[in-house]
Write a protein that holds these residues in place. Sequence first.
Motif, PDB file in Angstrom:
ATOM      1  N   LYS A 195      41.588  58.017  36.725  1.00  0.00           N
ATOM      2  CA  LYS A 195      42.777  57.929  37.607  1.00  0.00           C
ATOM      3  C   LYS A 195      42.297  57.411  38.845  1.00  0.00           C
ATOM      4  CE  LYS A 195      45.266  62.242  38.203  1.00  0.00           C
ATOM      5  NZ  LYS A 195      45.245  62.080  39.567  1.00  0.00           N
ATOM      6  N   THR A 196      40.513  58.194  39.350  1.00  0.00           N
ATOM      7  CA  THR A 196      40.554  58.302  41.298  1.00  0.00           C
ATOM      8  C   THR A 196      41.199  57.113  41.678  1.00  0.00           C
ATOM      9  OG1 THR A 196      38.978  59.679  40.347  1.00  0.00           O
ATOM     10  CG2 THR A 196      38.990  58.824  42.627  1.00  0.00           C
ATOM     11  N   GLU A 197      40.429  55.301  40.616  1.00  0.00           N
ATOM     12  CA  GLU A 197      40.411  54.574  41.187  1.00  0.00           C
ATOM     13  C   GLU A 197      42.036  53.962  41.598  1.00  0.00           C
ATOM     14  OE1 GLU A 197      38.286  51.967  38.834  1.00  0.00           O
ATOM     15  OE2 GLU A 197      36.444  52.698  38.820  1.00  0.00           O
ATOM     16  N   ASN A 198      42.703  54.801  40.251  1.00  0.00           N
ATOM     17  CA  ASN A 198      44.437  53.908  40.762  1.00  0.00           C
ATOM     18  C   ASN A 198      44.633  54.766  41.655  1.00  0.00           C
ATOM     19  OD1 ASN A 198      43.961  52.787  38.473  1.00  0.00           O
ATOM     20  ND2 ASN A 198      44.596  53.992  36.693  1.00  0.00           N
ATOM     21  N   ASP A 199      44.277  56.296  41.964  1.00  0.00           N
ATOM     22  CA  ASP A 199      44.797  56.724  43.585  1.00  0.00           C
ATOM     23  C   ASP A 199      44.153  55.980  43.900  1.00  0.00           C
ATOM     24  OD1 ASP A 199      46.349  58.398  40.862  1.00  0.00           O
ATOM     25  OD2 ASP A 199      44.224  60.767  41.542  1.00  0.00           O
ATOM     26  N   GLU A 200      43.259  55.558  44.705  1.00  0.00           N
ATOM     27  CA  GLU A 200      42.759  55.226  45.771  1.00  0.00           C
ATOM     28  C   GLU A 200      43.263  53.821  45.791  1.00  0.00           C
ATOM     29  OE1 GLU A 200      40.248  54.688  49.175  1.00  0.00           O
ATOM     30  OE2 GLU A 200      40.181  56.383  47.661  1.00  0.00           O
ATOM     31  N   SER A 201      43.801  52.908  45.628  1.00  0.00           N
ATOM     32  CA  SER A 201      44.748  51.400  45.020  1.00  0.00           C
ATOM     33  C   SER A 201      46.131  51.868  45.642  1.00  0.00           C
ATOM     34  CB  SER A 201      44.196  51.076  43.493  1.00  0.00           C
ATOM     35  OG  SER A 201      43.491  50.970  43.131  1.00  0.00           O
ATOM     36  N   SER A 202      46.280  53.000  45.576  1.00  0.00           N
ATOM     37  CA  SER A 202      47.479  53.668  45.798  1.00  0.00           C
ATOM     38  C   SER A 202      47.416  53.875  46.998  1.00  0.00           C
ATOM     39  CB  SER A 202      48.569  55.026  44.779  1.00  0.00           C
ATOM     40  OG  SER A 202      48.004  54.507  43.860  1.00  0.00           O
ATOM     41  N   LYS A 203      46.624  54.544  47.240  1.00  0.00           N
ATOM     42  CA  LYS A 203      46.707  54.425  49.361  1.00  0.00           C
ATOM     43  C   LYS A 203      46.886  53.834  49.783  1.00  0.00           C
ATOM     44  CE  LYS A 203      44.286  59.262  48.482  1.00  0.00           C
ATOM     45  NZ  LYS A 203      42.859  59.624  48.934  1.00  0.00           N
ATOM     46  N   GLU A 204      46.048  52.591  49.075  1.00  0.00           N
ATOM     47  CA  GLU A 204      45.888  50.802  50.432  1.00  0.00           C
ATOM     48  C   GLU A 204      47.277  50.336  49.991  1.00  0.00           C
ATOM     49  OE1 GLU A 204      43.158  48.274  48.170  1.00  0.00           O
ATOM     50  OE2 GLU A 204      41.126  50.450  48.739  1.00  0.00           O
ATOM     51  N   GLY A 205      47.595  50.781  49.385  1.00  0.00           N
ATOM     52  CA  GLY A 205      48.831  50.025  49.437  1.00  0.00           C
ATOM     53  C   GLY A 205      49.280  49.318  48.206  1.00  0.00           C
ATOM     54  N   GLY A 206      50.977  49.482  47.173  1.00  0.00           N
ATOM     55  CA  GLY A 206      51.240  49.031  46.205  1.00  0.00           C
ATOM     56  C   GLY A 206      51.273  46.739  46.083  1.00  0.00           C
ATOM     57  N   TRP A 207      50.888  46.327  45.855  1.00  0.00           N
ATOM     58  CA  TRP A 207      50.684  44.814  45.860  1.00  0.00           C
ATOM     59  C   TRP A 207      52.042  44.574  44.971  1.00  0.00           C
ATOM     60  CZ3 TRP A 207      45.494  42.125  47.133  1.00  0.00           C
ATOM     61  CH2 TRP A 207      44.910  43.108  48.120  1.00  0.00           C
ATOM     62  N   SER A 208      52.748  43.858  44.572  1.00  0.00           N
ATOM     63  CA  SER A 208      53.535  42.742  43.118  1.00  0.00           C
ATOM     64  C   SER A 208      52.125  41.950  42.775  1.00  0.00           C
ATOM     65  CB  SER A 208      54.153  41.902  44.104  1.00  0.00           C
ATOM     66  OG  SER A 208      53.728  40.538  44.132  1.00  0.00           O
ATOM     67  N   THR A 209      52.379  42.308  41.335  1.00  0.00           N
ATOM     68  CA  THR A 209      51.357  41.451  40.657  1.00  0.00           C
ATOM     69  C   THR A 209      51.066  39.853  40.646  1.00  0.00           C
ATOM     70  OG1 THR A 209      52.263  42.501  38.496  1.00  0.00           O
ATOM     71  CG2 THR A 209      51.589  40.269  38.047  1.00  0.00           C
ATOM     72  N   TRP A 210      52.427  38.988  41.773  1.00  0.00           N
ATOM     73  CA  TRP A 210      51.481  37.636  41.662  1.00  0.00           C
ATOM     74  C   TRP A 210      51.016  37.943  43.272  1.00  0.00           C
ATOM     75  CZ3 TRP A 210      52.453  34.149  38.478  1.00  0.00           C
ATOM     76  CH2 TRP A 210      53.436  34.214  37.606  1.00  0.00           C
ATOM     77  N   ARG A 211      51.394  38.623  43.528  1.00  0.00           N
ATOM     78  CA  ARG A 211      50.192  38.940  45.256  1.00  0.00           C
ATOM     79  C   ARG A 211      49.202  39.048  44.949  1.00  0.00           C
ATOM     80  NH1 ARG A 211      50.498  43.156  50.255  1.00  0.00           N
ATOM     81  NH2 ARG A 211      48.304  42.166  51.052  1.00  0.00           N
ATOM     82  N   ALA A 212      48.654  39.649  43.788  1.00  0.00           N
ATOM     83  CA  ALA A 212      47.433  40.034  42.956  1.00  0.00           C
ATOM     84  C   ALA A 212      46.834  39.388  42.591  1.00  0.00           C
ATOM     85  CB  ALA A 212      47.152  41.411  42.799  1.00  0.00           C
ATOM     86  N   ILE A 213      47.434  38.710  42.092  1.00  0.00           N
ATOM     87  CA  ILE A 213      47.281  37.383  40.964  1.00  0.00           C
ATOM     88  C   ILE A 213      46.652  36.247  41.809  1.00  0.00           C
ATOM     89  CG2 ILE A 213      47.388  35.272  39.232  1.00  0.00           C
ATOM     90  CD1 ILE A 213      49.065  37.329  38.209  1.00  0.00           C
ATOM     91  N   ALA A 214      47.694  35.939  43.387  1.00  0.00           N
ATOM     92  CA  ALA A 214      47.310  35.043  43.891  1.00  0.00           C
ATOM     93  C   ALA A 214      45.635  35.431  44.689  1.00  0.00           C
ATOM     94  CB  ALA A 214      48.389  35.111  45.332  1.00  0.00           C
ATOM     95  N   VAL A 215      45.374  36.648  45.385  1.00  0.00           N
ATOM     96  CA  VAL A 215      44.851  37.342  46.441  1.00  0.00           C
ATOM     97  C   VAL A 215      43.847  36.788  44.671  1.00  0.00           C
ATOM     98  CG1 VAL A 215      43.826  38.411  47.205  1.00  0.00           C
ATOM     99  CG2 VAL A 215      45.444  37.802  47.750  1.00  0.00           C
ATOM    100  N   LEU A 216      43.609  37.098  43.795  1.00  0.00           N
ATOM    101  CA  LEU A 216      41.785  36.861  43.063  1.00  0.00           C
ATOM    102  C   LEU A 216      42.162  35.149  43.062  1.00  0.00           C
ATOM    103  CD1 LEU A 216      40.354  38.354  41.425  1.00  0.00           C
ATOM    104  CD2 LEU A 216      42.192  38.296  39.283  1.00  0.00           C
ATOM    105  N   VAL A 217      42.497  34.127  42.454  1.00  0.00           N
ATOM    106  CA  VAL A 217      42.199  32.959  42.474  1.00  0.00           C
ATOM    107  C   VAL A 217      41.774  32.532  43.212  1.00  0.00           C
ATOM    108  CG1 VAL A 217      43.818  31.005  42.012  1.00  0.00           C
ATOM    109  CG2 VAL A 217      44.031  33.141  40.426  1.00  0.00           C
ATOM    110  N   GLY A 218      42.292  32.826  44.830  1.00  0.00           N
ATOM    111  CA  GLY A 218      42.198  32.575  45.860  1.00  0.00           C
ATOM    112  C   GLY A 218      40.337  33.128  46.009  1.00  0.00           C
TER     113      GLY A 218
END
Length: 360
Positions: A195-218
Amino acid sequence: MIFLILLALVPASLILAYVVHAPPLWTFCVAILAIVPLADWIRRATEQLARIAGPAIGGLLNVSFGNAAELVLALFVLRAGHPEVVKAQITGSIVGNALLGLGIAVVAGSWGRERQTFNRKRAGLLSSLFILAAAGLLVPALFDLTERSVYGVQHTQGPDERLSLGASVVLIFVYCANLVYTLVTHRDVFSGCNKTENDESSKEGGWSTWRAIAVLVGATVAIAFEAKMVSDSLEPAAVALHVSTFFLGIVPLAIIGNAAEYFAAVSFARQDRMGLTMNITVGSTIQVALLTAPLLVLVSYAIGRPMTLVFQNPLELVAVTVSAFAVNAIAQDGETTWFEGVLLLGVYFILALAFLFASA
């Protein structure tokens, strides 16, 4: 901000290696530093995917990609024909996460505070898993040592290989069982961390699924390029620095491969979230022992660069054992002070000096 600055090292390393053909030491230093911000981008992308996918799948993503940078780096070093460096990197990751990463986080988190507390039950569970994982990882080395010194067997490569392969399969099975344990049957015990990790991720601003996948692959592809440059310049860099490739694997490469996790652990410690800090540092250590190390052994045979789980330097056995019991001691009382962090750092630097002099 520091990761954005370090990100400039990615094109700089490519220019040094392929345009100006700089000395290998320069390429080595810039390339390993360039891996740090890329590993952080993998961490951020994974956390965003975890937020989108939900707690169960999110937890699986976090543990699966937690050591992606380290694994990619180790694969390229292994492919370059340096299995002893890869084994040193495994030892360095275990020791670094348990002593260096946790030690820095404890000191940073305790700054301005008398003490910090965490869930003793959860931390005790992690430390117990760490001891058991370390024991399974050390058995092949103890087997080799026993066969050679006690029974006088001169050629144990065959039995060493067979035992390492069998132990790797067992360790990966135990890792899968650990996923079921933490994400299914005892999810409530670890739900606070997720839960804490998810809360921290929310603070950074939500990314779309495709953006997250693109960043991960890149980021993963970029790390592969950097890892190739590191592996190609490893031996010349060791010569220029007057140290062995073994030392480079157990200290610099191991630290760089886990640097993003160190920053995350320190950040959460400063927020007085020592429970999450313990989960990051000790959990990553368990993942190295149960997944990264055995996976590298299996892949080594697939690519024609066989590697066993036998650590030839007895100091490696001592370092892993000391790390496991040090973490267990810290987790016993459910609280940390700055001096405990100093003790962890002191043990790490003494071990690092021992590895430096042993490789001279």
